[in-house]
Scaffold this active site. Sequence first.
Site: not given
Length: 290
Positions: A96, A52, A119
């Site tokens: 995460q 990422k 997300d």
Amino acid sequence: MKLLDGKKCAESLVADIARKVAGYEESGLRKPHMTVILVGEHAPSESYVKSKIRSCESAGFEGTLLRFPDTIKEAELLEKIREINADQTTDGLIVQLPLPRHINQQHIINAIDPEKDIDGFHPTNFGRMTLGQKAFRPATAYGICKLLQFYEIPVWGKHCVVIGRSNIVGKPISIMLSNDFDIGNATVTLTHIETPRELLLDETRRADIVIVAVGIPGFVTEDMVKEGVVVIDVGINRLEDGKIVGDVDFENVKKKCSWITPVPGGVGRMTVAALMINTLMAYQNNFDLV
Ligand code: NAD
């Protein structure tokens, strides 16, 4: 059989984003900024987070990685999220997953400002996405849609079978492909661990598109699909020898496919590209650019 090359598609999408960002910078704006929180040490998470941050560089974004030990208390993590929510220089925030057991994942997801939730896991974004409203769409599912679009795979009116009903992949992709979106209007069957085997086989054998996210190497076999099927393999499974494989018996299933994603180099790359698209959208919202 043709490969749905996630690497190629992701590079093309990220290059488009980089061009837009260069234009914004020329007009005097700061770079888009993604912040990633990583708690503890978890080898797969380390590699996802690295990709990422690397992708941020390619897109011309600022990428910040904040690491915390797995001893961090839930309250401390929530406080950190509140700080980032209030920080005008961060457009998108990812925590995460998975998190250590003593931290309630849903509390953490719910604490992220929905306007920074790139997300797309916050109930507000998930709800908006479900209702067909503008939203940050869950990145893996959105990445799959972008991959189908890039290769001009017809989805409208097709019969699509999704295997796996997780909140991050199976559920959102089944909703997105059945919604009245540009990449949608399919007839979708969502199957899961409680789907009787015979019913699963009935469905997959007549599916035009099979999307599998179960986390079991080789789960989809040649006898489960029809000739000409499109197969999207979301699985990322690390074998004992360190090899990464998907949920599809690739070598045998590919013989029947019109299109298939490789693992690695398929959906994983698209997940990161979709995060970049969502971050750009958060930034554009911040600066009223759309
Ligand atoms: P999960 O691990 O949370 O759950 C597995 C799902 O599979 C469940 O919904 C379960 O009902 C279903 N399932 C299990 N056995 C089944 C069976 N016999 N028949 C039908 N359904 C069955 O799901 P997840 O988080 O979506 O992860 C699935 C896989 O996708 C994992 O390998 C994960 O690493 C991978 N993944 C990849 C990406 C990516 O970017 N490529 C992103 C997320 C997850």
